[in-house]
Scaffold this motif. Structure first.
Motif, PDB file in Angstrom:
ATOM      1  N   LYS A   1      19.473  -5.622  16.297  1.00  0.00           N
ATOM      2  CA  LYS A   1      18.871  -6.883  16.759  1.00  0.00           C
ATOM      3  C   LYS A   1      19.492  -8.106  16.098  1.00  0.00           C
ATOM      4  CE  LYS A   1      14.617  -7.853  17.490  1.00  0.00           C
ATOM      5  NZ  LYS A   1      14.095  -8.175  18.801  1.00  0.00           N
TER       6      LYS A   1
ATOM      7  N   SER B   1      10.835  -6.055  20.176  1.00  0.00           N
ATOM      8  CA  SER B   1      11.351  -6.211  21.536  1.00  0.00           C
ATOM      9  C   SER B   1      12.854  -5.887  21.517  1.00  0.00           C
ATOM     10  CB  SER B   1      11.096  -7.629  22.028  1.00  0.00           C
ATOM     11  OG  SER B   1      11.562  -8.576  21.081  1.00  0.00           O
TER      12      SER B   1
ATOM     13  N   SER C   1      13.079 -11.413  25.717  1.00  0.00           N
ATOM     14  CA  SER C   1      12.694  -9.998  25.652  1.00  0.00           C
ATOM     15  C   SER C   1      12.943  -9.321  26.999  1.00  0.00           C
ATOM     16  CB  SER C   1      11.215  -9.867  25.288  1.00  0.00           C
ATOM     17  OG  SER C   1      10.964 -10.496  24.049  1.00  0.00           O
TER      18      SER C   1
ATOM     19  N   ASN D   1      15.748  -6.821  22.315  1.00  0.00           N
ATOM     20  CA  ASN D   1      16.721  -7.873  22.601  1.00  0.00           C
ATOM     21  C   ASN D   1      17.344  -8.297  21.288  1.00  0.00           C
ATOM     22  OD1 ASN D   1      13.734  -8.945  22.498  1.00  0.00           O
ATOM     23  ND2 ASN D   1      15.020 -10.497  21.532  1.00  0.00           N
TER      24      ASN D   1
END
Ligand code: TXA
Ligand code: MG
Length: 331
Positions: free
Chosen positions: A48, A137, A145, A139
């Motif tokens: 991430k 999330s 997201s 992303n």
């Protein structure tokens, strides 16, 4: 495509081997790692590109497991868990020793949630009773997201070991995060469950934390988050058309997204690309991220959104737009 059950068992094998599996929830897709495997949790932060002091929410499947992960649980938290789990609610509570500190960013409080999605629940059940998945999330840090498996694939592709496809997320915005002071609930992030519903269940007014209130009121904060690559601006209907003309005069191509009857009526006669959004907050919220992704494709220079109504029903949507937007706005 293999049967879901074989996909689930393959996901469980991977997760228990320290691999990363993206899975659907009712809010957004999560990036799953077994919290008991430090290298897996570390990989989540790497994938991430997220700072290590940003805590992760842990996901499990049974309300009866709450005491295994959290202690000193206030009555209000139990009531909310009983009422809203499985569902888009995250409770912040003191962790037990079963929750490693790398999951909580070093703090003694942990975020806990039981997601309301059949694939997620089957996966979490199959992991076993004393296992949980940390799932931010799916992303990159600061971006929108994902609400479909294809979004996860576009965003993270080869970085994840497996993506479970559970269709489009029903809610489309992240969970409501609630913490407790004494026995009173305070909302840290508005989300899938409106404040009014929490108030109804607790029979006591539930407010947004002061920090969040000021983030929503004071614009231009550095909280850029949930953001598309294309610059996004939010304007009331009255200013939207003037702003579109200004953008166009610069030789740029805007796209306008609006929800009101006025917008839709004016949009018909204008030369700008106009896209209709739902005029009701739940439907709007469920489509927001997918719509932003759809138009964040390099075809437009600016996303111009009509400001949603400034009322509590729209709180989660207003919060996300505030953070996604390049220019401050007042709804
Ligand atoms: O709907 C959701 O909550 C989704 C799905 C996948 O479950 N998850 C999600 O996770 O949105 P993430 O990591 O993208 O956002 C979690 C938020 C972060 O802003 C984090 O700071 C906050 O929850 N959070 C997590 N643990 C916390 C804690 N112990 N104290 C305060 N905030 C916490
Ligand atoms: Mg997130």
């Amino acid at each position: 495509m293999p049967e879901l059950s074989s996909q689930i068992s393959s996901a469980v094998t991977k997760l228990k081997a320290g691999k990363i599996v993206a899975f659907p929830t009712e809010t957004v897709y999560g990036l799953g790692a077994d919290i008991s495997i430090p290298s897996a949790v570390n990989r989540i932060f790497e994938i991430k590109e997220r700072p290590a002091n940003h805590p992760l929410i842990i996901h499990f499947s049974q309300v009866s497991q709450l005491e295994y992960w959290a202690q000193e649980i206030p009555k209000a938290a139990r009531l909310l868990a009983k009422h809203f789990w499985p569902g888009p609610l995250t409770l912040i509570l003191p962790r037990t020793r079963h929750v490693p500190l790398n999951v909580t960013g070093g703090q003694d409080m942990v975020g806990l949630r039981i997601p309301d999605h059949p694939t997620a629940l089957t996966l979490l059940d199959a992991m076993g009773p004393e296992r949980a998945l940390s799932a931010p999330s799916a992303n990159r840090f600061g971006r929108i997201s994902p609400t479909t498996a294809a979004h996860v694939f576009d965003e993270l592709d080869h970085k994840v070991d497996m993506i479970l496809d559970g269709g489009s997320c029903k809610i489309g915005l992240e969970s409501t995060i609630v913490s407790f002071k004494d026995n009173s609930a305070i909302v840290l992030r508005p989300g899938g469950i409106p404040l009014a519903k929490l108030t109804e269940v607790l029979d006591e007014e539930v407010l947004l934390s002061e920090r969040e209130q000021s983030d929503i009121r004071v614009s231009g904060s550095l909280n850029s988050h949930y953001a598309p690559l294309t610059l996004l601006e939010v304007w009331p209907d009255a200013s939207l058309w003037k702003r579109s003309a200004e953008i166009e005069a610069l030789g740029l191509h805007p796209i306008l997204l609006g929800w009101s009857a006025e917008f839709l009526a004016k949009g018909k006669n204008k030369r700008f690309m106009c896209f209709p959004m739902p005029n009701e907050p739940t439907a709007y919220g469920s489509q927001l991220y997918a719509t932003l992704r759809r138009f964040d494709n390099g075809q437009y220079d600016r996303l111009l959104l009509e400001a949603p109504p400034n009322n509590p029903d729209w709180l989660a949507v207003l919060d996300r737009l505030q953070r996604a937007s390049y220019m401050p706005f007042r709804a």
